[in-house]
Design a protein around this motif. Structure first.
Motif, PDB file in Angstrom:
ATOM      1  N   UNK A 198       0.828  -1.200   0.000  1.00 58.66           N
ATOM      2  CA  UNK A 198       0.000   0.000   0.000  1.00 58.66           C
ATOM      3  C   UNK A 198       0.866   1.255   0.000  1.00 58.66           C
ATOM      4  N   UNK A 199       1.912   1.264   0.825  1.00 58.29           N
ATOM      5  CA  UNK A 199       2.804   2.430   0.890  1.00 58.29           C
ATOM      6  C   UNK A 199       3.614   2.590  -0.389  1.00 58.29           C
ATOM      7  N   UNK A 200       3.915   1.484  -1.048  1.00 54.84           N
ATOM      8  CA  UNK A 200       4.656   1.548  -2.313  1.00 54.84           C
ATOM      9  C   UNK A 200       3.727   1.784  -3.508  1.00 54.84           C
ATOM     10  N   UNK A 201       2.419   1.890  -3.219  1.00 51.12           N
ATOM     11  CA  UNK A 201       1.408   2.090  -4.267  1.00 51.12           C
ATOM     12  C   UNK A 201       1.443   0.962  -5.294  1.00 51.12           C
ATOM     13  N   UNK A 202       1.603  -0.268  -4.767  1.00 50.23           N
ATOM     14  CA  UNK A 202       1.578  -1.471  -5.602  1.00 50.23           C
ATOM     15  C   UNK A 202       0.245  -2.180  -5.424  1.00 50.23           C
ATOM     16  N   UNK A 203      -0.305  -2.724  -6.485  1.00 46.17           N
ATOM     17  CA  UNK A 203      -1.448  -3.621  -6.376  1.00 46.17           C
ATOM     18  C   UNK A 203      -0.894  -5.040  -6.320  1.00 46.17           C
ATOM     19  N   UNK A 204      -1.066  -5.679  -5.174  1.00 50.11           N
ATOM     20  CA  UNK A 204      -0.417  -6.972  -4.929  1.00 50.11           C
ATOM     21  C   UNK A 204      -0.702  -7.990  -6.017  1.00 50.11           C
ATOM     22  N   UNK A 205      -1.934  -7.999  -6.535  1.00 48.15           N
ATOM     23  CA  UNK A 205      -2.311  -9.003  -7.529  1.00 48.15           C
ATOM     24  C   UNK A 205      -1.587  -8.823  -8.853  1.00 48.15           C
ATOM     25  N   UNK A 206      -0.973  -7.658  -9.077  1.00 45.09           N
ATOM     26  CA  UNK A 206      -0.235  -7.438 -10.328  1.00 45.09           C
ATOM     27  C   UNK A 206       1.176  -8.003 -10.271  1.00 45.09           C
ATOM     28  N   UNK A 207       1.701  -8.184  -9.058  1.00 46.39           N
ATOM     29  CA  UNK A 207       3.110  -8.562  -8.897  1.00 46.39           C
ATOM     30  C   UNK A 207       3.469  -9.864  -9.610  1.00 46.39           C
ATOM     31  N   UNK A 208       2.674 -10.938  -9.497  1.00 45.37           N
ATOM     32  CA  UNK A 208       3.079 -12.193 -10.149  1.00 45.37           C
ATOM     33  C   UNK A 208       3.209 -12.078 -11.665  1.00 45.37           C
ATOM     34  N   UNK A 209       2.519 -11.112 -12.259  1.00 45.15           N
ATOM     35  CA  UNK A 209       2.486 -11.012 -13.717  1.00 45.15           C
ATOM     36  C   UNK A 209       3.379  -9.890 -14.266  1.00 45.15           C
ATOM     37  N   UNK A 210       4.022  -9.137 -13.388  1.00 43.86           N
ATOM     38  CA  UNK A 210       4.756  -7.952 -13.866  1.00 43.86           C
ATOM     39  C   UNK A 210       6.181  -7.852 -13.342  1.00 43.86           C
ATOM     40  N   UNK A 211       6.748  -8.976 -12.896  1.00 46.22           N
ATOM     41  CA  UNK A 211       8.142  -8.909 -12.413  1.00 46.22           C
ATOM     42  C   UNK A 211       9.083  -8.624 -13.590  1.00 46.22           C
ATOM     43  N   UNK A 212       9.934  -7.626 -13.392  1.00 43.47           N
ATOM     44  CA  UNK A 212      10.859  -7.200 -14.443  1.00 43.47           C
ATOM     45  C   UNK A 212      12.170  -6.814 -13.770  1.00 43.47           C
ATOM     46  N   UNK A 213      13.206  -7.639 -13.947  1.00 39.53           N
ATOM     47  CA  UNK A 213      14.480  -7.393 -13.264  1.00 39.53           C
ATOM     48  C   UNK A 213      15.090  -6.058 -13.675  1.00 39.53           C
ATOM     49  N   UNK A 214      15.002  -5.730 -14.956  1.00 39.11           N
ATOM     50  CA  UNK A 214      15.586  -4.468 -15.416  1.00 39.11           C
ATOM     51  C   UNK A 214      14.845  -3.275 -14.820  1.00 39.11           C
ATOM     52  N   UNK A 215      13.526  -3.373 -14.790  1.00 35.73           N
ATOM     53  CA  UNK A 215      12.734  -2.282 -14.228  1.00 35.73           C
ATOM     54  C   UNK A 215      13.028  -2.112 -12.738  1.00 35.73           C
ATOM     55  N   UNK A 216      13.154  -3.221 -12.013  1.00 30.18           N
ATOM     56  CA  UNK A 216      13.490  -3.156 -10.593  1.00 30.18           C
ATOM     57  C   UNK A 216      14.856  -2.515 -10.390  1.00 30.18           C
ATOM     58  N   UNK A 217      15.826  -2.921 -11.225  1.00 29.14           N
ATOM     59  CA  UNK A 217      17.180  -2.378 -11.092  1.00 29.14           C
ATOM     60  C   UNK A 217      17.172  -0.857 -11.328  1.00 29.14           C
ATOM     61  N   UNK A 218      16.408  -0.416 -12.331  1.00 26.91           N
ATOM     62  CA  UNK A 218      16.329   1.014 -12.605  1.00 26.91           C
ATOM     63  C   UNK A 218      15.633   1.772 -11.482  1.00 26.91           C
ATOM     64  N   UNK A 219      14.593   1.182 -10.911  1.00 29.06           N
ATOM     65  CA  UNK A 219      13.860   1.835  -9.821  1.00 29.06           C
ATOM     66  C   UNK A 219      14.756   2.001  -8.587  1.00 29.06           C
ATOM     67  N   UNK A 220      15.497   0.953  -8.234  1.00 26.46           N
ATOM     68  CA  UNK A 220      16.379   1.028  -7.064  1.00 26.46           C
ATOM     69  C   UNK A 220      17.497   2.039  -7.304  1.00 26.46           C
ATOM     70  N   UNK A 221      18.022   2.063  -8.514  1.00 26.79           N
ATOM     71  CA  UNK A 221      19.078   3.031  -8.832  1.00 26.79           C
ATOM     72  C   UNK A 221      18.570   4.464  -8.645  1.00 26.79           C
ATOM     73  N   UNK A 222      17.345   4.742  -9.070  1.00 28.31           N
ATOM     74  CA  UNK A 222      16.779   6.083  -8.939  1.00 28.31           C
ATOM     75  C   UNK A 222      16.606   6.462  -7.469  1.00 28.31           C
ATOM     76  N   UNK A 223      16.098   5.517  -6.651  1.00 29.57           N
ATOM     77  CA  UNK A 223      15.949   5.791  -5.222  1.00 29.57           C
ATOM     78  C   UNK A 223      17.299   6.082  -4.572  1.00 29.57           C
TER      79      UNK A 223
END
Length: 681
Positions: free
Chosen positions: A209-234
């Motif tokens: 909820x705090x990350x503004x994620x819809x939990x049900x989307x997670x199993x279908x939208x995992x993307x290692x590159x997108x995660x890496x870019x998001x962490x780099x920005x933070x």
């Protein structure tokens, strides 16, 4: 002179945890090596092993400890677990959060599909994966089914167990338990495997909820590159701030929430000869945390979980078929149940469940014991507990959406099943007329037995759901003549000829969508002076079927010999109860040394002789009176022509229903005295 100042005092709180740059997500080779470890050491499927590896923040650290997993004892064996830090965006909270169990609406209630809250069926219990792999499988209709279930769980957590304020400032500080779970879709969508919190996890729900994620989307939208870019920005935002206390508050919250401490449940070693599986072991681990925790789930939720565990265990051991398990657990609509060869009548289903949970057959009882003790070390398997668990499943047929009324019905229904049901009887599919005929024959021969118990078990559901019987309403503003549990009233009814007629009438009226009507000693529906049917209200039933020993109901102005005799017997019953109370008071008097005074002082001989003579003379008369009563009931009715009797009663398919405002059916009022028919000549 000093000037008074206004001071605002605010509640102190723990300072927010400082944030530092997050580790960069691992590269594919490191993730692959960890996945291979999970596969080699724990017999995990490639999909499950990869799901855990992708979730790990530092695969190399996990790879070093994976060969020495932690051992978590549970009833039936030991769960193997690996401690790790995981990415919150690579795991999901349990969409079937056990906390919402009492609020679920099951297909058996025919409420599924009525509105958004019941748009889909509740998710079934996850099952253990094939070939003994330490994984779970969860069947869903489609992605939207998962999204709907996850939204239900999310809303419940936010409303009832909101940890967002704590997590916003401190992050998640205690580990969540994760089990690799494969979601299999009925619509042909490819299966997806994701680590799911085994204990529901309000914490991960709040994190998403705090990350503004819809939990049900997670199993279908995992993307290692997108995660890496998001962490780099933070990390760039954290570094640009210079000092931890100068990091933008919103960025700091996200950094605290991106990683979560976890225990990866990677294996299960059953005790020799127990035959347990990973699914049962995980449920045991979860129950041990929440049942014994200082803030447990609560009785209703706990009973829901234990009842489901019993059905699953009976199915797993092959003691009931999977189809019957679905029917008993409420997973089939009435139409689906009928198509599958089961009965659509909720009263028959209720009796089947009550019998199953109180069955003393060794294999059945042993399976029930395994299911309960594997989830709770504190439970004594009493008849009351078994009937409470049965009630949780029976209630799933209730077509009632209002939560408060539903929980009130749960309370009443729990008290509607007598301990007599733990004795010998069988749940059959006999129609109400046939069952009541068998029960009547037992009663008139002075031996109420299996048929009367089955009739009581089947009648409890309509009696409570239709509002004919309620639990103890206390003494304030209550017209209840006694404080018996509904089960005690029903048990009294099943032992009398008139009571058998009344229980049969309850089944007949409930099946016909009518309010339950009161009957006389011949089974005929009673009508008041205006010609309207008299309803079987809680007060009327308690007056008509008083506690054994109280005698017939007192009639204010008796006119027939039967009424005059009934009043005399009522007086006798009250006198005998007075004697019983007086004896207790005599025995309660204590001497100075704390012993019973009656034991040391005794009673005058002449008084004792006189009392004994009166009591013995009465005792000699009671068997004769009893036999005369049996003969009278046996001569007054004959259920051999029961079908003709039912036609003579004029039972129809009228418009009467359960509407409390229905003017065509009236309660038993002060002016509607119930007059039994005169005895036969």
């Amino acid at each position: 002179m000093a000037v008074a100042s206004s001071i605002t005092i605010t509640a102190e709180r723990v300072l927010p945890r400082p944030v530092e740059p997050l580790p960069s997500p691992a590269l594919a080779p490191a993730t692959r090596k960890l996945a291979d470890k999970f596969t080699d050491l724990f017999n995990m499927s490639e999909e499950a092993a990869l799901a855990f590896a992708l979730a790990a923040v530092d695969p190399s650290t996990v790879r070093r400890v994976v060969e020495t997993p932690e051992r978590l004892p549970v009833p039936g064996g030991v769960i193997l677990a690996v401690r790790a830090e995981v990415w919150a965006r690579c795991i999901i909270p349990d969409p079937r959060n056990p906390r919402i169990g009492p609020a679920r609406r099951h297909p058996a209630s025919n409420l599924v599909g009525r509105d958004e809250s019941t748009r889909f069926r509740p998710l079934a219990e996850p099952a253990a994966a094939a070939e003994g792999r330490p994984e779970l499988t969860q069947r869903i209709q489609n992605q939207e089914h998962l999204a709907w279930a996850a939204k239900q769980a999310h809303d419940y957590v936010i409303d009832n167990n909101d940890w967002r304020d704590s997590i916003r400032n401190q992050g998640v500080m205690t580990e969540v338990w994760l089990a690799a779970t494969t979601f299999e879709h009925d619509d042909g969508t490819p299966s997806v495997t994701i680590p799911v919190t085994a204990e529901g996890s309000s914490r991960v729900t709040c994190v998403h909820n705090l990350l503004e994620l819809r939990s049900a989307d997670v199993p279908y939208s995992r993307d290692e590159r997108k995660l890496r870019g998001h962490i780099r920005k933070l990390n760039e935002e954290v570094t640009a701030a210079g000092r931890p206390d100068e990091v933008d508050p919103d960025t700091a919250v996200k950094v605290r929430c991106e990683t979560v401490p976890a225990l990866l449940l990677v294996g299960f070693e059953p005790h020799h000869g127990t035959g347990g599986d990973f699914g049962v072991a995980v449920k045991s681990l979860v129950a041990l945390r929440h049942v014994d925790h200082p803030t447990p789930w609560g009785e209703a939720t706990e009973n829901e979980a234990l009842a489901d565990a019993v059905i699953d265990e009976l199915d797993r051991q092959g003691l009931i078929t999977t189809g019957k398990a679905d029917w008993l657990s409420g997973a089939l609509t009435p139409t689906e149940a009928e198509a599958a060869g089961f009965n659509r009548d909720p009263a028959i289903r209720a009796a089947m469940i009550a019998r199953l949970f109180t069955d003393r057959a060794p294999q059945i009882h042993a399976a029930i014991r395994v299911a309960i003790t594997s989830q709770s070390t504190r439970k004594r398997i009493t008849t009351k507990l078994l009937l409470d668990l049965a009630t949780s499943l029976i209630l799933r047929s209730l077509p009632e959406e209002d939560t408060r009324r539903r929980e009130r019905t749960r309370k009443y229904l729990k008290d509607a099943f007598s301990h007599e049901l733990a004795k010998e009887w069988e749940a059959t599919l006999r129609v109400a007329e046939e069952l009541s005929a068998a029960a009547y024959n037992e009663v008139v021969t002075g031996n109420p037995g299996p048929a009367t118990r089955e009739l009581a078990a089947r009648s409890a559901y309509p009696m409570v759901v239709a509002g004919a019987l309620t639990a103890d309403r206390g003494t304030r503003n209550s017209d209840q003549p006694d404080r018996r549990h509904p089960g005690e009233v029903i048990d009294r009814m099943r032992t009398t000829a008139r009571g058998v007629h009344q229980l049969r009438q309850a089944l007949t009226d409930f099946t016909g969508d009518r309010r339950i009507r009161l009957v006389d000693e011949t089974g005929q529906i009673i009508r008041n002076s205006a010609g309207r049917d008299v309803l079987a209200t809680d007060t009327a039933l308690r007056i008509t079927f008083p506690r054994a020993g109280e005698g017939p109901t007192h009639v204010p102005t008796p006119t027939t010999p039967a009424e005059i005799l009934g009043n005399a017997l009522n007086l006798l019953g009250n006198a005998i109860q007075t004697v019983e109370d007086a004896v207790k008071k005599v025995e309660a008097v204590q001497s100075d040394d704390g012993t019973a005074a009656i034991d040391s002082l005794g009673v005058d001989k002449a008084d004792c002789d006189a009392w004994r003579s009166i009591l013995l003379e009465t005792l000699e008369k009671l068997p004769i009176w009893k036999q005369r009563g049996i003969q009278r009931h046996g001569l007054s009715d004959d259920l051999r022509n029961l079908d003709d009797d039912l036609e003579d009663e004029g039972l129809d398919d009228g418009d009467d229903d359960f509407d409390e405002d229905d003017q065509d059916a009236v309660d038993l009022g002060a002016g509607d005295r119930v007059t039994p028919p005169p005895p036969p000549p």
